[in-house]
Design an enzyme around this catalytic site. Structure first.
Site, short mmCIF file in Angstrom:
data_model
loop_
_atom_site.label_atom_id
_atom_site.label_comp_id
_atom_site.label_asym_id
_atom_site.label_seq_id
_atom_site.Cartn_x
_atom_site.Cartn_y
_atom_site.Cartn_z
CG ASP A 11 -2.04 -0.98 1.11
OD1 ASP A 11 -2.29 -1.45 -0.01
OD2 ASP A 11 -2.67 -1.29 2.13
CG ASP A 130 -12.38 -4.96 -2.49
OD1 ASP A 130 -11.47 -5.72 -2.86
OD2 ASP A 130 -12.21 -3.74 -2.28
#
Lengths: 252, 196
Positions: A11, A130
Site C-alpha cells: 500500500d 472486493d
C-alpha cells in the site's frame, strides 16, 4: 509446468509504503521501490502496488512511482488505486506498468473494462473485486467493504471477463485481516466458471493457507501483505513448503 | 548502440529499462536509417498481430526488419511477427521464421492467456543461451504460440503442446517470454543476446 504465483501487495500513500513494514535488512522501509526490490530478490513472482493517496496530485505521483518501479524492478508489477479513465491508464502504461488494477470505477462504469481492453489488451487489465457474504450470497462491495452494491459476485466476475478483463483479483472482505485462510469455496467456483487467471487475496496467515488456496481454492496466484511485511512467512520458505506439497512454484 | 524498434506496441519501455539496468547504450527509434545502422536490434512487443502488422507494413518497418543483417532479438509478439503467419487475425507476418503462430486451445481447463512463470527447456543443439537458463522459469503473457520447429532453441509446455520458448535462425533470435520481466535469468538471456 505453469507456476502458482506468490504476490506481495504494497500500500502506497504519497509515494511511500504505509502500514507497518518490518522486512529484513531494509534500510528504508518506506521506499516502495526498495521494498519491491527486496521482495523480488526474495523470490516474489510479481508485485501489486495499491495507491491510497487522496490528493489531486495523485495521477502524477502514481505515474512517477510506476516509472521508478519499472526502472528498477525486473519482475512484473500491477499498479492500482483510484484509476478512473483511459487517460489515467495511458500515463501508467507509458511509465512502464505491466498491468493496472481497476475496482470501483469498473463497478460504477463497466464499459471502462471494454475500453481499457480494447486500447491496451486484455492482459493489461486486472479487475479487482472486493466482496462480502451477505444474506446468503456474495455481493460486490466498494470503499473497502463499506458500500454494498447490487452486483452479485459470480455475475460480476463473469461480466468482467466478457468485457475483457485479463485477470480477477478477488478479495474476500470476510477473510481479509483474519489470517484464518482464503475464501477457498468462492475462489474454486470462480476458477471453474472463468477462463482467466484468479489472484486470491484476503485471509493469508500461514504457509498452509497458500497450499489450500492453490489446491482447494484452485487459485492461480496468492496475494498477501502483512504476513510478508512482518516476516511471519518468508517467500523462500513458503515456496520450499509449497514445492514439497507438490505445488508448482518458481524456485527462488 | 542497440536500437529498440518503436512502433504501436505496448510496454516497450520495460525493454528500454532492462537495457538501462544492464548499462548498454540504446535508443528507442522508428528511424529506418538508425535501425539499419545499429549494432544490434531489439523488436519488442505486446499487442495484436493484425493491427501491428498493418502498422509495420504502412511505415515500411516490415521491409527494414526483414532485411537486417545484424543480430535482431524478437520478444513476445516481436517473435510471433517474425514468423510466417499468425492465426491472430489470420495475417501473414514477416516470414523470417517459416513457423506459424497458433492459438492456445485449453485441453484440461487451462487458463488462457498463458500468464505467469513457466519453465524453459533448452534443446541440446542451442548455441547462444547460457546453460544456466535450462530448466529455469521465465515470465510469459500470451494467448498465441509458435509451434516448435527447426528454429526452436528452447521449449515450454502448455495446453498439452510443446511450443517454442526461444528461437534462432541466422541473425534472428527470439523469445516468447519477457526476458526483461524474468528476473536475473531474463537479464542473463538479454546479455547472451548482446554477446552474440
Amino acid at each position: 509446468m505453469l507456476a502458482k504465483r506468490i504476490i506481495p501487495c504494497l500500500d502506497i500513500k504519497d509515494g511511500r509504503t504505509v502500514k507497518g513494514v518490518n522486512f529484513v535488512n531494509l534500510r528504508d522501509a518506506g521506499d516502495p521501490v526498495e521494498l519491491g526490490a527486496k521482495y523480488s530478490l526474495a523470490g516474489a513472482d510479481e508485485l501489486v502496488f495499491l495507491d491510497i493517496t487522496a490528493t489531486h496530485e495523485r495521477r502524477k505521483t502514481l505515474a512517477d512511482l510506476a516509472r521508478d518501479i519499472a526502472r528498477h524492478l525486473n519482475i512484473p508489477f500491477t499498479i492500482g488505486g483510484g484509476i478512473k479513465s483511459l487517460t489515467d491508464v495511458d500515463v501508467l502504461l507509458d511509465a512502464g506498468a505491466d498491468k493496472v488494477s481497476i475496482n470501483s470505477a469498473a463497478v460504477r462504469r463497466p464499459e471502462l473494462i471494454d475500453e481499457l481492453a480494447y486500447a491496451f489488451g486484455n492482459q493489461f487489465v486486472v479487475v479487482a473485486v472486493d466482496a462480502k457474504f451477505v444474506d446468503g450470497d456474495w455481493y460486490v462491495h466498494l470503499n473497502g467493504g463499506r458500500i454494498k452494491t447490487a452486483h452479485k459476485l459470480y455475475d460480476w466476475v463473469g461480466e468482467a471477463q466478457e468485457r475483457g478483463a485479463g485477470e480477477i483479483l478477488f478479495t474476500s472482505m470476510d477473510h481479509d485481516g483474519t489470517k484464518a485462510g482464503f475464501a477457498n469455496a468462492a475462489l474454486a467456483r470462480m476458477s471453474d466458471q472463468l477462463s482467466i487467471p484468479i489472484i486470491a487475496s484476503g485471509g493469508a496467515g500461514n504457509k498452509e493457507h497458500f497450499a489450500e488456496v492453490f489446491t482447494t481454492g484452485k487459485a492461480d496466484a496468492g496475494l498477501a501483505a502483512s504476513i510478508f511485511h512482518f516476516g511471519e512467512v518468508g517467500i523462500g520458505e513458503l515456496k520450499t513448503y509449497l514445492s514439497g506439497e507438490g505445488i508448482a512454484v518458481r524456485p527462488v | 548502440m542497440v536500437a529498440i524498434i518503436n512502433y504501436n506496441a505496448g510496454n516497450i519501455r520495460s525493454v528500454l529499462y532492462a537495457l538501462e539496468r544492464i548499462g548498454v547504450a540504446h535508443e528507442l527509434t522508428a528511424d529506418h536509417a538508425k535501425i539499419r545502422a545499429a549494432d544490434k536490434v531489439i523488436f519488442p512487443g505486446v499487442g495484436a498481430a493484425a493491427s501491428t502488422m498493418a502498422h509495420l507494413n504502412q511505415t515500411g518497418l516490415s521491409e527494414v526488419i526483414r532485411s537486417l543483417t545484424q543480430p535482431v532479438f524478437g520478444v513476445c509478439v516481436g517473435m510471433q511477427l517474425l514468423c510466417s503467419h499468425s492465426e491472430e487475425g489470420d495475417v501473414p507476418c514477416l516470414g523470417v521464421f517459416p513457423e506459424r503462430v497458433r492459438q492456445f486451445r485449453p485441453v484440461t481447463g487451462e487458463k488462457v492467456p498463458h500468464m505467469g512463470w513457466n519453465d524453459v527447456q533448452l534443446r541440446p543443439d542451442h548455441n547462444w543461451v547460457s546453460p544456466e537458463v535450462d530448466g529455469s522459469y521465465c515470465y510469459y503473457v500470451h494467448s498465441y504460440y509458435v509451434e516448435a520447429g527447426p528454429d526452436t532453441v528452447a521449449t515450454t509446455t502448455y495446453c498439452g503442446t510443446d511450443f517454442a520458448a526461444m528461437m534462432q535462425r541466422d541473425n534472428f533470435y527470439a523469445a516468447q517470454f519477457h526476458p526483461e520481466k524474468s528476473a536475473q535469468v531474463g537479464e542473463r538471456i538479454i546479455r547472451d543476446f548482446l554477446a552474440v
